[in-house]
Design a protein around this motif. Structure first.
Motif, PDB file in Angstrom:
ATOM      1  N   ASP A 222       0.870  -1.186   0.000  1.00 60.26           N
ATOM      2  CA  ASP A 222       0.000   0.000   0.000  1.00 60.26           C
ATOM      3  C   ASP A 222       0.899   1.226   0.000  1.00 60.26           C
ATOM      4  O   ASP A 222       0.968   1.974   0.984  1.00 60.26           O
ATOM      5  N   PRO A 223       1.648   1.453  -1.105  1.00 61.15           N
ATOM      6  CA  PRO A 223       2.726   2.450  -1.109  1.00 61.15           C
ATOM      7  C   PRO A 223       2.277   3.877  -0.814  1.00 61.15           C
ATOM      8  O   PRO A 223       3.028   4.646  -0.202  1.00 61.15           O
ATOM      9  N   ASP A 224       1.071   4.252  -1.215  1.00 63.05           N
ATOM     10  CA  ASP A 224       0.626   5.623  -0.957  1.00 63.05           C
ATOM     11  C   ASP A 224      -0.191   5.745   0.323  1.00 63.05           C
ATOM     12  O   ASP A 224      -0.632   6.852   0.684  1.00 63.05           O
ATOM     13  N   GLY A 225      -0.427   4.637   1.006  1.00 64.06           N
ATOM     14  CA  GLY A 225      -1.129   4.665   2.285  1.00 64.06           C
ATOM     15  C   GLY A 225      -2.621   4.883   2.199  1.00 64.06           C
ATOM     16  O   GLY A 225      -3.276   5.094   3.227  1.00 64.06           O
ATOM     17  N   GLN A 226      -3.193   4.813   0.987  1.00 58.83           N
ATOM     18  CA  GLN A 226      -4.627   5.089   0.843  1.00 58.83           C
ATOM     19  C   GLN A 226      -5.495   4.050   1.547  1.00 58.83           C
ATOM     20  O   GLN A 226      -6.483   4.395   2.205  1.00 58.83           O
ATOM     21  N   ARG A 227      -5.139   2.780   1.415  1.00 63.67           N
ATOM     22  CA  ARG A 227      -5.942   1.735   2.058  1.00 63.67           C
ATOM     23  C   ARG A 227      -5.827   1.824   3.583  1.00 63.67           C
ATOM     24  O   ARG A 227      -6.798   1.594   4.300  1.00 63.67           O
ATOM     25  N   PHE A 228      -4.632   2.159   4.058  1.00 63.91           N
ATOM     26  CA  PHE A 228      -4.433   2.322   5.505  1.00 63.91           C
ATOM     27  C   PHE A 228      -5.296   3.465   6.038  1.00 63.91           C
ATOM     28  O   PHE A 228      -5.982   3.331   7.049  1.00 63.91           O
ATOM     29  N   HIS A 229      -5.278   4.594   5.331  1.00 58.72           N
ATOM     30  CA  HIS A 229      -6.069   5.748   5.754  1.00 58.72           C
ATOM     31  C   HIS A 229      -7.563   5.433   5.700  1.00 58.72           C
ATOM     32  O   HIS A 229      -8.316   5.776   6.628  1.00 58.72           O
TER      33      HIS A 229
END
Length: 302
Positions: A222-229
């Motif tokens: 999740d390189p851009d962190g979108q799923r984490f956010h």
């Protein structure tokens, strides 16, 4: 580095869609050591056991017990073979002081008719940790009446997402049936309504308003962190929304917490919000019912 990857854990899906979570070394060590030493009162002279497989985060929590200097006991196999007294045999054989299990195991032992206080010595046992699901009111009664009256029943709640707890026990506070004793030290835990306003003693969404050490480093791939956010911060900007339906309980000396189930599994018949744990709490009082599962269905648009 403080955030050097230590564990990669896969969530089971009970906290929303399954996730591949990367946890860092420093935060995990700080958080779990705090929980074991201060909340759990685990000392270097103690013997710690948690019945868990390697696939559950409680394995990682147990292994961190090495940092307390305590002796760890591991168990591989059926916990109810040849009968439900097997793990209580282990307590006596190994001198276990801190015994960890799940709420469902406690229910299974109770339904089997076992009375450990009559069949076992349990002289070394001080604390019983329970997690995995809310511990039923009657399970508190069973543990104090049929296991050991002087036991500290420590119901704890957090999860794979934070590899630790938001609420747990304390050797310095009273135990109230149906409640987790206190919020985690240093954890800015609150309960929000749908508009993001804190609730003093009503049911709502369990949140953490400030950063905490064991916040995941990232999701895998999740390189851009979108799923984490999207998983934790999309509902209330800048605030971790855990997905638990909870309620703070004010006491003179502290705040307890009740977990009513997952917020994404809350039923809403006629505008009345009901957590799954509230249903299980009633259904499990019927001796005729051996096992149950709550499933929500839509009828006539309701």
């Amino acid at each position: 580095p403080f955030d050097h990857p230590l564990f990669i854990l896969y969530s089971s899906g009970t906290t929303g869609q399954p996730k591949c979570i990367v946890h860092g070394a420093g935060g995990t060590l700080l958080q779990q050591t705090k929980e074991l030493h201060l909340h759990g009162d685990v000392r270097d002279t103690d013997t710690l056991f948690y019945f868990t497989t390697c696939g559950w985060m409680m394995w990682n929590w147990l292994i961190c017990g090495l940092h307390t200097g305590a002796t760890l006991v591991l168990y591989d196999g059926n916990p109810a073979y040849p009968d439900t007294g097997r793990l209580f045999d282990l307590i006596d054989a190994e001198g276990i002081t801190h015994f960890g299990t799940s709420a469902k195991f406690v229910q299974a032992v109770e339904k089997s008719g076992l009375r450990p206080k009559d069949s076992h010595d349990l002289g070394t046992l001080r604390t019983l940790f329970s997690t995995g699901s809310p511990l039923l009111h009657k399970s508190y009664d069973y543990l104090y009446q049929q296991v050991k009256p002087s036991l500290l029943v420590s119901s704890i709640s957090g999860g794979t997402d934070i590899i630790s707890c938001f609420a747990l026990g304390s050797p310095m506070l009273p135990v109230y049936r149906g409640e987790l004793q206190c919020l985690g030290l240093g954890m800015d835990v609150a309960v929000f309504d749908d508009n993001g306003q804190p609730l003093a003693d009503s049911k709502g969404e369990l949140v953490c308003r400030s950063p905490f050490p064991s916040c995941p480093v990232s999701f895998w791939n999740d390189p851009d962190g979108q799923r984490f956010h999207a998983a934790y911060f999309a509902r209330f900007p800048g605030v971790w929304a855990h997905g638990d339906y909870a309620q703070l309980v004010p006491h003179d000396s502290h705040q307890g917490l009740i977990i009513h189930g997952r917020s994404d599994a809350v039923l809403n018949p006629g505008g009345v919000r009901i957590g799954t744990a509230e249903i299980y709490r009633q259904v499990e009082t019927l001796p005729e019912i051996r096992e149950a599962i709550v499933v929500g269905q839509q009828f006539d648009g309701d």
